[in-house]
Scaffold this motif. Structure first.
Motif: not given
Lengths: 285, 322
Positions: A175, A177-179, A181
């Motif tokens: 989650s 890493m979605q920042m 991405k």
């Protein structure tokens, strides 16, 4: 200290009598959390879910938001096939997802797609705080990233309504890493001089406020929306003092230079249309 | 946050006993060589057993060890000609993040990292390594400088998180982190990031968008501190052990999840047990990463970073996207 023990305030809850329960069918009326005004649900919906007494902005579902923003309710939805898995085998996660799907009629905490706002084509994303508190896991991150990529490809402006408690705990570091991405997708879009309007609604906190939601060319908030990085309680415990009542509200952020503007829900569509119109003419260098 | 390292206690007791016997041997001229050898063997066996079976939570304690090498230690050992550069040009200089220019084996680089204190006073000055927005804005300024002059960027990540304070919020903690994420994605120079201890959520990631991301063996990287996760999920901060386990935050987990490129091995028991060895390992990793990335053009580096982060995350899809 001792005084507190003896003079503890009693808290009373009002329990509706059996008679009242029978007379008022469930969901017919809604009481405002802020001022207590009671409105008919239908009237409230007609008023875009804003309290007539105090202008409190009730939470809107993703479906309601799409309807209130896009022309004639035309919305071509993207990526409806993406579904969350349980990459960490986190206890009870699948059950919670299933429950929220049933409750909201949504697949995940964000819907993305395209439509027009007063004739201006846009790619739009809308988060829904009813689904896992609008938290961002792999699917939310992926859908937003793909929507940004689509906006870049089509050369449409990108509009995103945030409503999120932050990164989703149950998908752990994925989650987080979605920042990166979503922000990386915005970096590309930014390079191509795409217009991104970020609308922060109640609540926009944690990893969502610390990534795409803060990266609009124009950052707008709804009145009274809670917006911030850390939670109020965490901050109070850290600095050992009480925070002002309006701390982390849209108005507080505006005053501290962290937002471009605060816009009442009834003016939102018009404001977006005006901004889109002003950006229609783009002179190439 | 004094770490609970009680699992090391039997080892420390043995170690003390051995020292005692050694002193005896010297002072009283009694030969305890056999006894010492026996105890040393026992200690090694015990160490292997303890460190080979650490729980997720015990690993977190090692990541938080007060004697763990800090960014300035890595800079001192691995870089030459380091000149620290200060301030964000907007508000102040945040000592929780250090950065500057230096050379790595002859190559000019920009080096940046979270900085925890060495003792209480230092920790107070450095806010226990928890940056304010000005820290992230200083980091951004230095990275923009690196981009301008074509220098690779090396970052060392070690923070419990961005500081959750009133003034941090007022000055835009969210915006500062978000901006770094976006800007780091677009720099046309190699970016190498190493999680050396605590990878505390967005406050860690804000200097972590690299072409290569590594983590030391006992470090962790998490969306939320295990204590906080336990408090939210089970309303009980003492369930941190369970949360640490469930969140999959240790370096080997991060590798399995595709979040890091490689686990950098540490001496048994943690980096603080043998700093020289850790420095060598980290130096080797930086050198090989720089070497690998050297051949990529600026644009290729941006694409490489984009694709790396684009791959992160897991979901199911009924439709295959080409």
């Amino acid at each position: 200290m001792f005084k507190d023990i003896f003079y503890r305030k009693r808290k009373y809850a009002t329990i509706p009598s059996e008679k009242v329960k029978k007379e008022v069918p469930e969901g017919l009326m809604v009481k405002c959390k802020q001022c207590g005004t009671i409105s008919y649900t239908k009237e409230l919906e007609k008023n875009l879910k804003v309290c007539t007494g105090c202008n409190y902005h009730f939470a809107m579902s993703a479906q309601e938001r799409v309807q209130a923003t896009l022309d004639d309710d035309h919305f071509f939805e993207y990526d409806t096939d993406l579904k969350s898995t349980n990459p960490l085998k986190f206890p009870e996660y699948e059950e919670k997802l299933a429950g929220d799907m049933e409750k909201t009629g949504l697949q995940e905490a964000v819907v993305t797609g395209e439509g027009t706002i007063e004739g201006h084509p846009v790619v739009m994303g809308v988060m829904d705080a009813r689904f896992r508190m609008g938290s961002m896991g792999s699917v939310v991150g992926e859908k937003i990233t793909r929507a940004i990529e689509m906006a870049e490809k089509k050369d449409y402006p990108f509009i995103l309504f945030s409503a999120s408690g932050g990164a989703r705990m149950q998908e752990g570091v994925l989650s987080l890493m979605q920042m990166a991405k979503t922000s990386a997708a915005l970096a590309r879009f930014h390079e191509k001089r795409g217009l991104f309007i970020s609308i922060l609604t109640n609540p926009t906190t944690g990893g969502v406020s610390a990534s795409f939601a803060s990266l609009g060319d124009i950052n707008i908030a709804e009145p009274g929306a809670l917006i911030g990085f850390a939670g109020r309680r965490v901050i109070e415990q850290t600095i050992r003092q009480e925070l002002p009542r309006d701390f982390q509200t849209a108005e507080f952020l505006l005053e501290h230079g962290q937002l471009d503007l605060v816009v009442h829900r009834k003016d939102m569509k018009k404001t977006l249309a005006t901004i889109l119109d002003i950006h229609l003419v783009r002179r190439d260098h | 946050m004094a770490g609970d390292l009680s699992f090391e206690k039997p080892l420390i007791e043995l170690e003390e006993k051995i020292k005692e016997l050694q002193t005896y041997t010297k002072e009283k001229d009694i030969d305890f060589t056999d006894e010492i050898a026996r105890l040393e063997e026992k200690m090694n066996r015990l160490a292997k057993e303890i460190y080979g079976n650490l729980t997720a939570w015990q690993r977190v304690q090692i990541a938080r060890h007060p004697e763990r090498p800090t960014t300035l230690d890595y800079i001192q050992h691995l870089f030459t000609d380091f000149i620290e550069l200060h301030g964000d040009r907007l508000f102040s200089d945040d000592a929780a993040i250090v950065g500057g220019i230096a050379k790595f084996r002859g190559i000019p680089v920009t080096v940046i990292g979270h900085q925890k204190g060495k003792d209480t006073r230092d920790n107070i000055a450095r806010n226990f390594g928890m940056p304010h927005p000005e820290g992230y804005r200083k980091a951004l300024r230095l990275m923009q400088q690196a981009d301008k002059f074509g220098r690779p960027i090396v970052t060392f990540i070690n923070t419990q998180g961005a500081y959750p304070g009133k003034t941090a919020e007022e000055r835009g903690q969210s915006e500062a982190i978000a901006r770094n994420l976006r800007e780091m994605a677009s720099f046309q120079v190699p970016i190498i990031c190493i999680v050396t201890g605590e990878g505390g959520s967005g406050g860690a990631l804000a200097i972590g968008v690299g072409n290569r991301v590594y983590a030391l063996e006992y470090s962790y990287y998490s969306v939320i501190a295990p204590e906080s996760a336990a408090a939210i999920l089970w309303r009980d901060a003492s369930q941190a052990e369970r949360a640490a386990e469930s969140l999959k935050i240790n370096a080997p987990d991060l590798f399995d999840l595709g979040v890091i490129d490689q686990v950098i091995p540490e001496p048994m028991g943690g980096a603080h047990k043998n700093k020289q060895q850790v420095m060598e390992e980290v130096g080797r990793v930086i050198a090989s990463a720089l070497n690998e990335l050297q051949s990529l053009s600026g644009e290729e580096l941006v694409i490489d970073r984009y694709e790396k982060f684009k791959r992160m995350g897991q979901f199911s899809s009924m439709v295959e996207v080409p």
